[in-house]
Design a protein around this motif. Sequence first.
Motif, short mmCIF file in Angstrom:
data_model
loop_
_atom_site.label_atom_id
_atom_site.label_comp_id
_atom_site.label_asym_id
_atom_site.label_seq_id
_atom_site.Cartn_x
_atom_site.Cartn_y
_atom_site.Cartn_z
N TYR A 50 -4.75 5.19 2.86
CA TYR A 50 -4.11 4.06 2.20
C TYR A 50 -4.69 3.91 0.80
CZ TYR A 50 -2.63 2.56 6.92
OH TYR A 50 -2.08 2.49 8.17
N TRP A 63 0.84 -1.19 0.00
CA TRP A 63 0.00 0.00 0.00
C TRP A 63 0.87 1.24 0.00
CZ3 TRP A 63 -5.17 -0.48 -0.49
CH2 TRP A 63 -5.73 -1.74 -0.22
N GLY A 102 -9.33 1.13 -0.05
CA GLY A 102 -8.28 1.55 0.85
C GLY A 102 -8.81 1.77 2.25
#
Length: 275
Positions: A260, A192, A243
């Motif tokens: 993220y 990530w 995310g």
Amino acid sequence: MESPNNLDDSFFQRKRRSEAIASAEVDLLLRVISQDLSAPMATIQDTCRQLTMVCNRMNESFEEETSFGNARGPFDPLVTKEIPEAVQRIRGEVDHMRCLTSGLLQFIRLGQIVLQWEGLDVNQLVMGIVTSMERKLKTKEVVVRIEDLPDCMGDEVLVNQVFANLLDNAQKYLDPERPGEIIISGKAMHGWSVYSVGDNGIGLAEEHHARIFEAFSHPVVEPEGRQGVGLAIVRRIIDRHQGNIEVESTPGQGSTFRVYFPRAIIAEEGGGKEE
């Protein structure tokens, strides 16, 4: 008795009808917000313009006609102060309503947008946002520090919106008693790209952290008593990218939002695909 195949067909038909109804309801809501609500707001704005013109004409008449000299007294505060101030407040409310409807439209449409996945140069993207906000940041004497940011995968328009909203939120809640500072940093971690937008603003108590991502439920009253959808839009966009977003905040010290987004390896392996 219906056969299993007929039951399956019936289930999928009901599912398609349900989806069609839901889509029609969303379309209706979008139409009401974008069209039906805009007409009364335009009427209110036009009425405000007319009231302003009337006040200006009355002021001119008072100045030109000495015969109004005795009558000006009781009318003077109405024409020069009370009505103009009321008009200004009404215009402010209409502007706020326009912002709300725009935010609602964007929030609703986020569920319908097909993401355009591509590799993004986040350094360039964030620099563009900061440049566009330069005048506002200079006015508040805010210092923005941008560290080296990793690339990510995502929809460029929507990822840009995330950083723009987070930066706007950070500058909005800075502490006026000390010089404002915003730090944007990032790192690659476990497939990530993780970005942090931190500030030294007024901060927020821990019990309110979850609520700030709900539309119109911001526990901190905004400068003019407003509550909006900015952080709700941020979370919705990040959800669409599969995310995550986290917040760390301490009253009187500041806040850090951590988001993220998938890196290229996640998208290639299928982790970044739509649900």
